[in-house]
Design a protein around this motif. Structure first.
Motif, PDB file in Angstrom:
ATOM      1  N   ALA A 118      47.499   4.575 -62.640  1.00  0.00           N
ATOM      2  CA  ALA A 118      47.249   5.855 -61.974  1.00  0.00           C
ATOM      3  C   ALA A 118      46.708   6.879 -62.958  1.00  0.00           C
ATOM      4  O   ALA A 118      45.776   7.640 -62.637  1.00  0.00           O
ATOM      5  CB  ALA A 118      48.532   6.369 -61.321  1.00  0.00           C
ATOM      6  N   MET A 119      47.247   6.906 -64.175  1.00  0.00           N
ATOM      7  CA  MET A 119      46.777   7.863 -65.176  1.00  0.00           C
ATOM      8  C   MET A 119      45.382   7.494 -65.662  1.00  0.00           C
ATOM      9  O   MET A 119      44.548   8.375 -65.901  1.00  0.00           O
ATOM     10  CB  MET A 119      47.773   7.941 -66.335  1.00  0.00           C
ATOM     11  N   CYS A 120      45.119   6.191 -65.806  1.00  0.00           N
ATOM     12  CA  CYS A 120      43.783   5.754 -66.207  1.00  0.00           C
ATOM     13  C   CYS A 120      42.750   6.147 -65.156  1.00  0.00           C
ATOM     14  O   CYS A 120      41.663   6.640 -65.487  1.00  0.00           O
ATOM     15  CB  CYS A 120      43.789   4.246 -66.437  1.00  0.00           C
ATOM     16  N   ARG A 121      43.078   5.942 -63.884  1.00  0.00           N
ATOM     17  CA  ARG A 121      42.159   6.305 -62.812  1.00  0.00           C
ATOM     18  C   ARG A 121      41.905   7.818 -62.775  1.00  0.00           C
ATOM     19  O   ARG A 121      40.846   8.260 -62.320  1.00  0.00           O
ATOM     20  CB  ARG A 121      42.703   5.835 -61.466  1.00  0.00           C
ATOM     21  N   ALA A 122      42.881   8.594 -63.272  1.00  0.00           N
ATOM     22  CA  ALA A 122      42.719  10.049 -63.318  1.00  0.00           C
ATOM     23  C   ALA A 122      41.936  10.502 -64.543  1.00  0.00           C
ATOM     24  O   ALA A 122      41.730  11.707 -64.739  1.00  0.00           O
ATOM     25  CB  ALA A 122      44.086  10.729 -63.298  1.00  0.00           C
ATOM     26  N   GLY A 123      41.520   9.549 -65.380  1.00  0.00           N
ATOM     27  CA  GLY A 123      40.655   9.885 -66.499  1.00  0.00           C
ATOM     28  C   GLY A 123      41.280   9.870 -67.867  1.00  0.00           C
ATOM     29  O   GLY A 123      40.628  10.225 -68.852  1.00  0.00           O
ATOM     30  N   ALA A 124      42.533   9.437 -67.973  1.00  0.00           N
ATOM     31  CA  ALA A 124      43.199   9.386 -69.276  1.00  0.00           C
ATOM     32  C   ALA A 124      42.850   8.094 -70.016  1.00  0.00           C
ATOM     33  O   ALA A 124      42.544   7.066 -69.394  1.00  0.00           O
ATOM     34  CB  ALA A 124      44.710   9.484 -69.103  1.00  0.00           C
ATOM     35  N   LYS A 125      42.932   8.163 -71.335  1.00  0.00           N
ATOM     36  CA  LYS A 125      42.811   6.968 -72.174  1.00  0.00           C
ATOM     37  C   LYS A 125      44.244   6.529 -72.480  1.00  0.00           C
ATOM     38  O   LYS A 125      44.957   7.204 -73.228  1.00  0.00           O
ATOM     39  CB  LYS A 125      42.045   7.269 -73.460  1.00  0.00           C
ATOM     40  N   VAL A 126      44.668   5.411 -71.902  1.00  0.00           N
ATOM     41  CA  VAL A 126      46.082   5.052 -71.866  1.00  0.00           C
ATOM     42  C   VAL A 126      46.399   3.878 -72.785  1.00  0.00           C
ATOM     43  O   VAL A 126      45.730   2.833 -72.747  1.00  0.00           O
ATOM     44  CB  VAL A 126      46.514   4.706 -70.426  1.00  0.00           C
TER      45      VAL A 126
END
Length: 234
Positions: free
Chosen positions: A65-73
């Motif tokens: 979910a965080m990756c889809r929101a644009g974060a580098k995870v």
């Protein structure tokens, strides 16, 4: 160095790997609350462009979910089966997430002060020394970053709802998912945070209505599930 992990807990979660991504499976509640978790994570700033460490990522629901929101995870866990499920699901979705089978303490040694945001969600109640995880999260975060925790309170209400209700009556989670003695009072988590050099900025509850089957964030009800937002102390 001994890993801060309970072999019985790892075995329990390894056994759930095959069904982790089934929305109506044993981890269904995690799927249901992830939009709310994402809302809380982004309440102070959007994820896009942030470098994030997800501690105890499990099968990768929040990491994705965080990756889809644009974060580098960068997402870590000590459950090899869950990491395998996480990697396969992310690859199928075309997501670039750095999954690692390592501990929070080891990652903190390798990458101190590298992350804008550190998340540790529904994980602290499953390890022998949660204060060590909190300290590792502090080491990982940048001076102007944030560390977000979520866990379950330890009181009669939480026992009745999160264990008896969710695991035995409503069967929302597999029996044995949580042990009452490992649940964490907000005051305990706040103390570990302060001891690690983190200042508590906010506490917000997550409540569930069994009649409507709806979860929602609650600004003051931290009696069962709760989030805690912290940042490096000045």
């Amino acid at each position: 160095m001994n890993q801060n992990a309970d072999p019985a807990e790892l075995g329990r979660f390894n056994a759930l790997a095959r069904d982790w991504w089934a929305p109506d499976g044993p981890m269904g509640p995690l799927h249901a609350i992830t939009p709310l978790r994402l809302d809380y994570i982004q309440a102070t700033r959007p994820l896009k462009g942030l470098r994030v460490a997800d501690i105890g990522c499990g099968g990768g629901i929040v990491a994705e979910a965080m990756c889809r929101a644009g974060a580098k995870v960068t997402a870590i866990d000590l459950s090899s089966e869950l990491l395998g499920a996480a990697q396969l699901h992310a690859e199928d979705g075309g997501l670039d997430i750095d999954f690692r089978e390592t501990s929070a303490e080891a990652l903190a040694q390798a990458m101190p002060g590298r992350f804008d945001l550190v998340t540790c969600l529904e994980m602290l109640e499953h390890v022998p020394e949660p204060s060590s995880i909190v300290a590792a999260c502090r080491t990982l975060v940048k001076p102007d970053g944030e560390v977000l925790f979520s866990t379950i309170n330890r009181n009669p209400k939480a026992f009745a709802l999160a264990i008896v209700g969710a695991e035995y009556l409503l069967r929302m989670l597999p029996r044995g998912t949580h042990q009452y003695e490992k649940l964490i009072r907000p005051a305990e988590l706040a103390t570990w945070s302060r001891d690690a050099g983190l200042a508590v900025q906010d506490m917000t509850g997550l409540v569930y209505n069994p009649i409507t089957q709806v979860y929602r964030l609650h600004p003051t009800d931290v009696g069962v599930n709760y989030f805690m937002r912290t940042c490096p102390a000045a």
